[in-house]
Write a protein that holds these residues in place. Structure first.
Motif, PDB file in Angstrom:
ATOM      1  N   LEU A 215      44.781  10.901 -22.191  1.00  0.00           N
ATOM      2  CA  LEU A 215      45.630  10.517 -21.058  1.00  0.00           C
ATOM      3  C   LEU A 215      45.691   9.002 -20.908  1.00  0.00           C
ATOM      4  CD1 LEU A 215      44.547  13.237 -18.489  1.00  0.00           C
ATOM      5  CD2 LEU A 215      46.740  13.076 -19.691  1.00  0.00           C
ATOM      6  N   SER A 216      44.587   8.332 -21.122  1.00  0.00           N
ATOM      7  CA  SER A 216      44.557   6.876 -21.034  1.00  0.00           C
ATOM      8  C   SER A 216      45.442   6.261 -22.118  1.00  0.00           C
ATOM      9  CB  SER A 216      43.120   6.377 -21.165  1.00  0.00           C
ATOM     10  OG  SER A 216      43.079   4.981 -21.116  1.00  0.00           O
ATOM     11  N   ASP A 217      45.341   6.806 -23.347  1.00  0.00           N
ATOM     12  CA  ASP A 217      46.173   6.319 -24.446  1.00  0.00           C
ATOM     13  C   ASP A 217      47.652   6.542 -24.156  1.00  0.00           C
ATOM     14  OD1 ASP A 217      43.869   5.567 -25.748  1.00  0.00           O
ATOM     15  OD2 ASP A 217      43.919   7.204 -27.209  1.00  0.00           O
ATOM     16  N   LEU A 218      47.970   7.697 -23.595  1.00  0.00           N
ATOM     17  CA  LEU A 218      49.363   7.984 -23.235  1.00  0.00           C
ATOM     18  C   LEU A 218      49.861   7.002 -22.187  1.00  0.00           C
ATOM     19  CD1 LEU A 218      49.687  11.869 -23.064  1.00  0.00           C
ATOM     20  CD2 LEU A 218      51.043  10.297 -24.466  1.00  0.00           C
ATOM     21  N   GLN A 219      49.029   6.733 -21.212  1.00  0.00           N
ATOM     22  CA  GLN A 219      49.442   5.819 -20.155  1.00  0.00           C
ATOM     23  C   GLN A 219      49.704   4.425 -20.724  1.00  0.00           C
ATOM     24  OE1 GLN A 219      46.691   5.073 -16.913  1.00  0.00           O
ATOM     25  NE2 GLN A 219      48.407   5.135 -15.485  1.00  0.00           N
ATOM     26  N   GLN A 220      48.940   4.022 -21.704  1.00  0.00           N
ATOM     27  CA  GLN A 220      49.125   2.714 -22.336  1.00  0.00           C
ATOM     28  C   GLN A 220      50.423   2.649 -23.147  1.00  0.00           C
ATOM     29  OE1 GLN A 220      47.134   0.072 -21.711  1.00  0.00           O
ATOM     30  NE2 GLN A 220      46.120   1.472 -20.305  1.00  0.00           N
ATOM     31  N   ALA A 221      50.979   3.826 -23.512  1.00  0.00           N
ATOM     32  CA  ALA A 221      52.195   3.881 -24.322  1.00  0.00           C
ATOM     33  C   ALA A 221      53.444   3.528 -23.516  1.00  0.00           C
ATOM     34  CB  ALA A 221      52.353   5.264 -24.948  1.00  0.00           C
ATOM     35  N   CYS A 222      53.315   3.380 -22.243  1.00  0.00           N
ATOM     36  CA  CYS A 222      54.471   3.092 -21.405  1.00  0.00           C
ATOM     37  C   CYS A 222      54.304   1.701 -20.810  1.00  0.00           C
ATOM     38  CB  CYS A 222      54.586   4.135 -20.290  1.00  0.00           C
ATOM     39  SG  CYS A 222      56.210   4.182 -19.533  1.00  0.00           S
ATOM     40  N   SER A 223      55.301   0.851 -21.034  1.00  0.00           N
ATOM     41  CA  SER A 223      55.231  -0.498 -20.467  1.00  0.00           C
ATOM     42  C   SER A 223      56.244  -0.635 -19.343  1.00  0.00           C
ATOM     43  CB  SER A 223      55.486  -1.537 -21.555  1.00  0.00           C
ATOM     44  OG  SER A 223      56.768  -1.350 -22.099  1.00  0.00           O
ATOM     45  N   GLN A 224      56.043  -1.606 -18.536  1.00  0.00           N
ATOM     46  CA  GLN A 224      56.917  -1.854 -17.388  1.00  0.00           C
ATOM     47  C   GLN A 224      58.340  -2.167 -17.843  1.00  0.00           C
ATOM     48  OE1 GLN A 224      56.122  -1.631 -14.185  1.00  0.00           O
ATOM     49  NE2 GLN A 224      53.931  -1.253 -14.444  1.00  0.00           N
ATOM     50  N   GLY A 225      59.324  -1.785 -17.031  1.00  0.00           N
ATOM     51  CA  GLY A 225      60.704  -2.184 -17.235  1.00  0.00           C
ATOM     52  C   GLY A 225      61.460  -1.416 -18.291  1.00  0.00           C
ATOM     53  N   ARG A 226      60.895  -0.340 -18.814  1.00  0.00           N
ATOM     54  CA  ARG A 226      61.608   0.462 -19.802  1.00  0.00           C
ATOM     55  C   ARG A 226      62.263   1.638 -19.115  1.00  0.00           C
ATOM     56  NH1 ARG A 226      57.901   1.352 -24.904  1.00  0.00           N
ATOM     57  NH2 ARG A 226      59.909   1.675 -25.859  1.00  0.00           N
ATOM     58  N   THR A 227      63.187   2.265 -19.775  1.00  0.00           N
ATOM     59  CA  THR A 227      63.872   3.430 -19.217  1.00  0.00           C
ATOM     60  C   THR A 227      63.074   4.688 -19.527  1.00  0.00           C
ATOM     61  OG1 THR A 227      65.161   3.844 -21.205  1.00  0.00           O
ATOM     62  CG2 THR A 227      66.111   2.320 -19.572  1.00  0.00           C
ATOM     63  N   VAL A 228      63.407   5.751 -18.848  1.00  0.00           N
ATOM     64  CA  VAL A 228      62.755   7.032 -19.101  1.00  0.00           C
ATOM     65  C   VAL A 228      63.003   7.455 -20.545  1.00  0.00           C
ATOM     66  CG1 VAL A 228      62.791   9.491 -18.502  1.00  0.00           C
ATOM     67  CG2 VAL A 228      62.788   7.782 -16.697  1.00  0.00           C
ATOM     68  N   ALA A 229      64.184   7.176 -21.084  1.00  0.00           N
ATOM     69  CA  ALA A 229      64.496   7.539 -22.465  1.00  0.00           C
ATOM     70  C   ALA A 229      63.570   6.825 -23.452  1.00  0.00           C
ATOM     71  CB  ALA A 229      65.953   7.208 -22.778  1.00  0.00           C
ATOM     72  N   GLU A 230      63.069   5.658 -23.077  1.00  0.00           N
ATOM     73  CA  GLU A 230      62.183   4.883 -23.950  1.00  0.00           C
ATOM     74  C   GLU A 230      60.703   5.101 -23.624  1.00  0.00           C
ATOM     75  OE1 GLU A 230      64.817   0.881 -24.602  1.00  0.00           O
ATOM     76  OE2 GLU A 230      63.900   1.175 -22.646  1.00  0.00           O
ATOM     77  N   CYS A 231      60.417   5.967 -22.695  1.00  0.00           N
ATOM     78  CA  CYS A 231      59.053   6.161 -22.197  1.00  0.00           C
ATOM     79  C   CYS A 231      58.142   6.719 -23.287  1.00  0.00           C
ATOM     80  CB  CYS A 231      59.058   7.094 -20.986  1.00  0.00           C
ATOM     81  SG  CYS A 231      57.419   7.359 -20.295  1.00  0.00           S
ATOM     82  N   GLY A 232      57.092   5.973 -23.589  1.00  0.00           N
ATOM     83  CA  GLY A 232      56.128   6.407 -24.591  1.00  0.00           C
ATOM     84  C   GLY A 232      55.336   7.630 -24.165  1.00  0.00           C
ATOM     85  N   ILE A 233      55.130   7.769 -22.880  1.00  0.00           N
ATOM     86  CA  ILE A 233      54.394   8.938 -22.387  1.00  0.00           C
ATOM     87  C   ILE A 233      55.198  10.203 -22.661  1.00  0.00           C
ATOM     88  CG2 ILE A 233      53.479  10.118 -20.339  1.00  0.00           C
ATOM     89  CD1 ILE A 233      52.949   7.315 -19.142  1.00  0.00           C
ATOM     90  N   LEU A 234      56.453  10.203 -22.243  1.00  0.00           N
ATOM     91  CA  LEU A 234      57.290  11.387 -22.459  1.00  0.00           C
ATOM     92  C   LEU A 234      57.503  11.639 -23.941  1.00  0.00           C
ATOM     93  CD1 LEU A 234      59.890  10.997 -19.584  1.00  0.00           C
ATOM     94  CD2 LEU A 234      57.908  12.512 -19.688  1.00  0.00           C
ATOM     95  N   GLY A 235      57.616  10.569 -24.725  1.00  0.00           N
ATOM     96  CA  GLY A 235      57.743  10.729 -26.172  1.00  0.00           C
ATOM     97  C   GLY A 235      56.522  11.396 -26.761  1.00  0.00           C
ATOM     98  N   GLY A 236      55.353  10.967 -26.329  1.00  0.00           N
ATOM     99  CA  GLY A 236      54.118  11.576 -26.814  1.00  0.00           C
ATOM    100  C   GLY A 236      53.973  13.023 -26.395  1.00  0.00           C
ATOM    101  N   LEU A 237      54.463  13.340 -25.220  1.00  0.00           N
ATOM    102  CA  LEU A 237      54.348  14.722 -24.730  1.00  0.00           C
ATOM    103  C   LEU A 237      55.369  15.656 -25.351  1.00  0.00           C
ATOM    104  CD1 LEU A 237      53.670  14.038 -20.953  1.00  0.00           C
ATOM    105  CD2 LEU A 237      52.064  14.937 -22.634  1.00  0.00           C
ATOM    106  N   THR A 238      56.459  15.118 -25.895  1.00  0.00           N
ATOM    107  CA  THR A 238      57.489  15.988 -26.468  1.00  0.00           C
ATOM    108  C   THR A 238      57.358  16.144 -27.967  1.00  0.00           C
ATOM    109  OG1 THR A 238      59.019  14.116 -26.608  1.00  0.00           O
ATOM    110  CG2 THR A 238      59.171  15.504 -24.646  1.00  0.00           C
ATOM    111  N   GLN A 239      56.427  15.435 -28.599  1.00  0.00           N
ATOM    112  CA  GLN A 239      56.206  15.595 -30.035  1.00  0.00           C
ATOM    113  C   GLN A 239      55.653  16.981 -30.322  1.00  0.00           C
ATOM    114  OE1 GLN A 239      53.576  12.567 -31.425  1.00  0.00           O
ATOM    115  NE2 GLN A 239      55.005  10.905 -31.032  1.00  0.00           N
ATOM    116  N   ASP A 240      55.868  17.450 -31.544  1.00  0.00           N
ATOM    117  CA  ASP A 240      55.315  18.727 -31.985  1.00  0.00           C
ATOM    118  C   ASP A 240      53.816  18.553 -32.165  1.00  0.00           C
ATOM    119  OD1 ASP A 240      54.721  21.178 -33.038  1.00  0.00           O
ATOM    120  OD2 ASP A 240      55.846  20.905 -34.893  1.00  0.00           O
ATOM    121  N   LEU A 241      53.040  19.132 -31.277  1.00  0.00           N
ATOM    122  CA  LEU A 241      51.592  18.938 -31.282  1.00  0.00           C
ATOM    123  C   LEU A 241      50.931  19.515 -32.524  1.00  0.00           C
ATOM    124  CD1 LEU A 241      50.718  19.694 -27.560  1.00  0.00           C
ATOM    125  CD2 LEU A 241      51.115  17.498 -28.635  1.00  0.00           C
TER     126      LEU A 241
END
Length: 149
Positions: A105-131
């Motif tokens: 969860l900490s690593d996921l949180q670090q994947a998202c930086s300020q000022g980006r759009t939801v489409a660019e969100c690293g957290i959502l990208g990490g959660l939607t990958q094929d686990l």
């Protein structure tokens, strides 16, 4: 005493007390002529014992075994010790899993930086990958790429 008094003295809801009776953790009380359950001090003592075990996150079968052993006061306590050792092992394993979850969860949180759009969100990208595709065996509950190799 009535079930309401048991609830008041133990802090355990009526439904839970009835459930413990149903599954045999709490012996069935005597019934009064009017059909009400009549609990004794031994019922309250057992209920408090169960609550303490649940506070230690023991499973019903562990509690059932401890109750069985408690009913044999002159028996060797090595079975009680063995049960507790097994439970401690489970707790330690869960702590390891929780530490790994915290890191993910900490690593996921670090994947998202300020000022980006939801489409660019690293957290959502990490959660939607094929686990299953990128995860090492035995780690299917973690987000791929969040742990070092």
């Amino acid at each position: 005493m009535k079930i309401g008094e048991m609830t008041e003295q133990s802090g355990i809801p009526v439904e839970t007390i009835r459930y413990y009776e149903k599954i045999g953790l709490l012996p069935a009380p005597d019934r009064q002529a009017n059909g009400y359950r009549n609990y004794r001090q031994s019922h309250l003592d057992r209920l408090l014992f169960i609550r303490r075990c649940r506070n230690l996150d023991m499973a019903q079968e562990e509690i059932r075994e401890l109750v069985r052993l408690a009913d044999q006061p002159d028996a060797d306590c090595s079975e009680v010790d063995a049960l507790l050792a097994r439970h401690l092992g489970h707790v330690r394993a869960r702590l390891q899993e929780l530490r790994a979850l915290e890191k993910t969860l900490s690593d996921l949180q670090q994947a998202c930086s300020q000022g980006r759009t939801v489409a660019e969100c690293g957290i959502l990208g990490g959660l939607t990958q094929d686990l299953d595709k990128d995860s090492p065996p035995g780690h299917n509950n973690h987000i791929p790429g969040s742990h070092g190799h």
